[in-house]
Design an enzyme around this catalytic site. Sequence first.
Site, PDB file in Angstrom:
ATOM      1  N   HIS A 268       0.828  -1.214   0.000  1.00 43.86           N
ATOM      2  CA  HIS A 268       0.000   0.000   0.000  1.00 43.86           C
ATOM      3  C   HIS A 268       0.865   1.268   0.000  1.00 43.86           C
ATOM      4  CE1 HIS A 268      -3.170  -2.760   1.475  1.00 43.86           C
ATOM      5  NE2 HIS A 268      -2.279  -3.169   2.354  1.00 43.86           N
TER       6      HIS A 268
HETATM    7  C1  BDR Z   1      -2.350   0.481   5.752  1.00 47.21           C
HETATM    8  O1  BDR Z   1      -2.397  -0.054   7.062  1.00 47.21           O
HETATM    9  C2  BDR Z   1      -1.113  -0.311   7.534  1.00 47.21           C
HETATM   10  O2  BDR Z   1      -1.061  -1.501   8.258  1.00 47.21           O
HETATM   11  C3  BDR Z   1      -0.205  -0.300   6.336  1.00 47.21           C
HETATM   12  O3  BDR Z   1       1.082   0.165   6.735  1.00 47.21           O
HETATM   13  C4  BDR Z   1      -0.883   0.630   5.378  1.00 47.21           C
HETATM   14  O4  BDR Z   1      -0.476   1.971   5.597  1.00 47.21           O
HETATM   15  C5  BDR Z   1      -3.132  -0.428   4.839  1.00 47.21           C
HETATM   16  O5  BDR Z   1      -4.455  -0.531   5.285  1.00 47.21           O
END
Ligand code: BDR
Length: 343
Positions: A268
């Site tokens: 992400h």
């Molecule tokens: C987001 O949640 C976190 O656990 C990850 O780093 C990312 O920023 C994804 O939902």
Amino acid sequence: MPVFADVDTGVDDAMALAYLLASPEAELVGVASTAGNVPVQQVCANNLGLLQLCGATGIPVSKGAEQPLSAPLRTAEDTHGPQGLGYAQLPSGGEALTAHDAAEAWVRAARAYPGELIGLATGPLTNLALAMRIDPALPTLLRRLVIMGGAFDYRGNTTPVSEWNISVDPESAAEVFSGWTAAWSPDDAAHVPIVLGLNLTENIAMTPALLNRLADAAGASSAPMSVRDERGTRSTTDNPLIRVLEDAMRFYFEFHFDTGDGYLAHLHDPLAAAVALDPELVGCRETTVDVELTGALTRGMTVADWRGHWGRPPNALIGTEVDPVAFFDRFISRVGAFARRLA
Ligand code: BDR
Ligand code: CA
């Protein structure tokens, strides 16, 4: 391009920071540590350790609030490991934190580079909301803001409808979205943030084969990972950055496997970092977004008013299209070359 990164490092946040450090057109001018994947003290330690590992000196790292604006903090060690970097061990120590906190760091960076600063937020929006309370005009000082958060016409990853970063601190996210348009005068065309939700970022799936390509690009020895490996098997590569990324990613692969996604991991935050430097990597649609704060079942849901029912001005560009091959080509060539220089 001066870039200020607000992160809750975090396996994929670490990959995002590595990408920024590896990108020749970017100058990382500050890092805000936000409580999220792990508590804020651990996020600070991870940021300092990662910068040290990468030989990045003189980049100010600031500690953020210990808690979200009004909800109690939740953390995600099940997803990111007990210290946030999976099985990886970062060097301890590094440089000192700034004397001022992360909200103040946002404001100082925006004022130091008016009209130039690129903001990147890949954790809960607690510190950005606090920064906008200090200086409500902060949005008008930024060249652009890219947020990883939310899920648009798509299921959540934390509740059935909410994504982690928004779910941890929905009040701060709501404040950022409403404060953004309020900051601009009616005569200005508001520069709305680019918001990348799970609907987009889950297209970016790191796999053992892609991770092996990264090691190759770094000129590092590496044994390809497999779902059949014993859990927690450590990297044997000779490259210090590739070793940390492999040990971190293995934990992330195992988590995704256990949740039914396969032996892969969604990057992400690295996608958000890449879009911060080059928005052309994604296709977006402009709309008005708000965050559900009260629903018994839907708290933390990001609601996009695609058809203008609310009659409110747009406050977000929602990422809707991405080419994962183009992303990974760029990520692997940049981070691979950077890791090669650290060997
Ligand atoms: C987001 O949640 C976190 O656990 C990850 O780093 C990312 O920023 C994804 O939902
Ligand atoms: Ca994150």
